[in-house]
Write an enzyme that holds these catalytic residues in place. Sequence first.
Site, PDB file in Angstrom:
ATOM      1  N   SER A 179       2.138  -0.482  -1.309  1.00 17.67           N
ATOM      2  CA  SER A 179       2.809  -1.515  -2.098  1.00 17.67           C
ATOM      3  C   SER A 179       3.979  -2.121  -1.308  1.00 17.67           C
ATOM      4  O   SER A 179       3.803  -2.514  -0.162  1.00 17.67           O
ATOM      5  CB  SER A 179       3.253  -0.917  -3.442  1.00 17.67           C
ATOM      6  OG  SER A 179       3.578  -1.915  -4.370  1.00 17.67           O
ATOM      7  N   ASP A 235      -7.319  -5.473  -6.983  1.00 20.75           N
ATOM      8  CA  ASP A 235      -5.865  -5.333  -6.968  1.00 20.75           C
ATOM      9  C   ASP A 235      -5.241  -6.700  -6.684  1.00 20.75           C
ATOM     10  O   ASP A 235      -5.515  -7.311  -5.652  1.00 20.75           O
ATOM     11  CB  ASP A 235      -5.486  -4.322  -5.881  1.00 20.75           C
ATOM     12  CG  ASP A 235      -3.988  -4.168  -5.677  1.00 20.75           C
ATOM     13  OD1 ASP A 235      -3.201  -4.717  -6.477  1.00 20.75           O
ATOM     14  OD2 ASP A 235      -3.613  -3.473  -4.707  1.00 20.75           O
ATOM     15  N   HIS A 289      -4.539  -1.097  -8.005  1.00 13.05           N
ATOM     16  CA  HIS A 289      -3.434  -0.982  -7.053  1.00 13.05           C
ATOM     17  C   HIS A 289      -3.077   0.474  -6.782  1.00 13.05           C
ATOM     18  O   HIS A 289      -2.635   0.818  -5.688  1.00 13.05           O
ATOM     19  CB  HIS A 289      -2.222  -1.726  -7.594  1.00 13.05           C
ATOM     20  CG  HIS A 289      -1.068  -1.815  -6.634  1.00 13.05           C
ATOM     21  ND1 HIS A 289      -1.203  -2.334  -5.367  1.00 13.05           N
ATOM     22  CD2 HIS A 289       0.235  -1.438  -6.748  1.00 13.05           C
ATOM     23  CE1 HIS A 289      -0.032  -2.291  -4.747  1.00 13.05           C
ATOM     24  NE2 HIS A 289       0.855  -1.753  -5.553  1.00 13.05           N
TER      25      HIS A 289
END
Length: 306
Positions: A179, A235, A289
């Site tokens: 991330s 994602d 994600h």
Amino acid sequence: MLAFSILSFISFVLAAPLLGLGSDKATGAPTPMSLATVNATLLRPAQFARAAYCSGASLTSWSCGLPCDTLKGVTFLQSGGDQGLIPFYFIAHDAADQSLVVAHEGTHTENILSLLNDAEFALVNVDTARFPQAAGKSNIKVHSGMQSTFQRTADGLLAGVQAGLQNFGVKKVVVTGHSLGAALATMTGAMIKSAVDPSVEVVVTTFGLPRSGNEAWADFLDSNVGVTFVTNQNDPVPTVPPLLFGYTHSAGEVHIVDGSQTNIVSCPGHDNEHCAAGNSLLHVSLANHFGPYFDDITFGSDVCSS
């Protein structure tokens, strides 16, 4: 717990009708990646990236639960950050791979300071003091919030890497993260590559990477360090900030096509239309994600013991 800010996701949704504009997408056909290659090149960096979500105290003693139990032969060396305005990172020696590892934590959305980091998505000039190869190239622009966050720990982190290289005599540095941590890892990898002896191999492998700069930055990464980044199914995070805002991924995408954890492809070019950049806006999944990616790898503090 979300590992990337809701603010960034909102910017994605608002820009959704325009995501196809602003930059050309690569069109080359992806090639299948074998599980043997995945396990040899991606699995261990993924295990370190998920360990970065665990507490600093548990990593210091290497007793963070499943992530630490999975990674044998690891010596913790250094950590930094406060899991807020200064996201957490750690440096370790990996005896199994004969390398140093730098792992960056992703964003905790319950912490408002972390959210503010992700909200600053203007493109600004790259920091040429830490990326000297970019000096004189005013066209290289990066995400304002990501660069500011990177700068808060860059010097101490680099000093730790240089000390580790000297103390352990290894010739390889692996940089990873998930991330926001993935975006910080790309900058960290480029900085380390510019500062260490050319004989030291710098490998950057990330997961759920958002775009962090313009096309000139993508070209800079391709030329100077090279990044492998894994995108998982639908994602949305790898598609923010939008192409419309001038952002572009570097080369090196590896895309997980479906939930089987075995259908994985290597995507040529920048923002390949057959991979994450071509995902349907009707099937966005924030759950993708976090995982699983492969070998049941998921990201977040849920896998940590404390």
